[in-house]
Write a protein that holds these residues in place. Structure first.
Motif, short mmCIF file in Angstrom:
data_model
loop_
_atom_site.label_atom_id
_atom_site.label_comp_id
_atom_site.label_asym_id
_atom_site.label_seq_id
_atom_site.Cartn_x
_atom_site.Cartn_y
_atom_site.Cartn_z
N ALA A 43 -3.95 -3.22 -0.47
CA ALA A 43 -3.82 -2.10 -1.41
C ALA A 43 -3.89 -0.77 -0.67
O ALA A 43 -4.31 -0.69 0.48
CB ALA A 43 -4.93 -2.18 -2.45
N GLY A 44 -3.48 0.26 -1.36
CA GLY A 44 -3.52 1.59 -0.79
C GLY A 44 -4.90 2.21 -0.88
O GLY A 44 -5.86 1.60 -1.32
N THR A 96 -2.49 2.23 4.86
CA THR A 96 -3.09 1.06 5.49
C THR A 96 -1.99 0.12 5.97
O THR A 96 -0.88 0.11 5.43
CB THR A 96 -3.99 0.27 4.52
N GLY A 140 -11.05 2.41 -0.38
CA GLY A 140 -10.11 1.30 -0.41
C GLY A 140 -10.82 -0.03 -0.36
O GLY A 140 -12.05 -0.11 -0.36
N ALA A 167 0.81 -1.21 0.00
CA ALA A 167 0.00 0.00 0.00
C ALA A 167 0.85 1.27 0.00
O ALA A 167 1.45 1.61 1.01
CB ALA A 167 -0.92 -0.01 1.22
#
Length: 171
Positions: free
Chosen positions: A120-121, A83, A132, A70
């Motif tokens: 993931a970001g 995250t 997100g 992320a």
């Protein structure tokens, strides 16, 4: 290396870096730091690395662990958001904000029913909120995941619960 064998400035910078409005680059490491749960760092254009924060891990009052793939995103106010894949009170991952001087605030701690493991970001929407996904958890259980919206002051809204036919995470 620290006395415990950890790289104090972090290791595994797999999330990439972004250039902040101040000209410095910012990123995360998945391991290393004080507790070997990853770091947030600042990298200046002259090659100086500054560890802004070392994550504490999982458990009550812990701020997260392993900001995996992320990358950080920067808000209009110069604050960065990201995250962690794990850690926090429930060890299900967190959403955090961090300032350029290293002040980290945990905005949200996942509890599996609202998601687990955000790999993931985040992305900023045109409405000023962050969006997100989580790789697992949610109301449909293991391997399904969620899509969410979170305000910059930590109010999370679950937008979608993935389930077998519309998306499934496999290891």
């Amino acid at each position: 290396r620290s006395a415990q064998g950890y790289a104090p400035d972090g290791s595994g910078a797999v999330g990439g870096m972004i250039q902040g409005r101040d000209g410095n680059f910012y990123g995360t490491t998945v391991l290393g730091g004080t507790n070997n749960f990853g770091t947030v760092f600042q990298f200046s254009t002259n090659g100086t690395l500054t560890t802004l924060h070392s994550f504490a891990g999982a458990g009550t009052n812990d701020d997260g662990a392993s900001p995996y793939l992320a990358p950080l995103v920067e808000g209009a106010d110069g604050v960065f958001y990201g995250t962690t894949f794990a850690g926090g009170t429930n060890n299900d991952g967190t959403i955090f904000q961090v300032t350029a001087d290293g002040t980290l605030t945990t905005l949200f701690e996942f509890n599996y029913t609202d998601g687990h493991g955000p790999w993931a970001g985040l992305s900023f929407g045109t409405d000023g909120n962050l969006y997100g996904t989580t790789s697992q958890g949610g109301t449909n259980g293991y391997g399904t995941g969620t899509a969410f919206q979170i305000t910059t002051n930590g109010v999370l809204t679950s937008l979608f619960q993935f389930g077998g036919d519309d998306g499934l995470y496999y290891t």
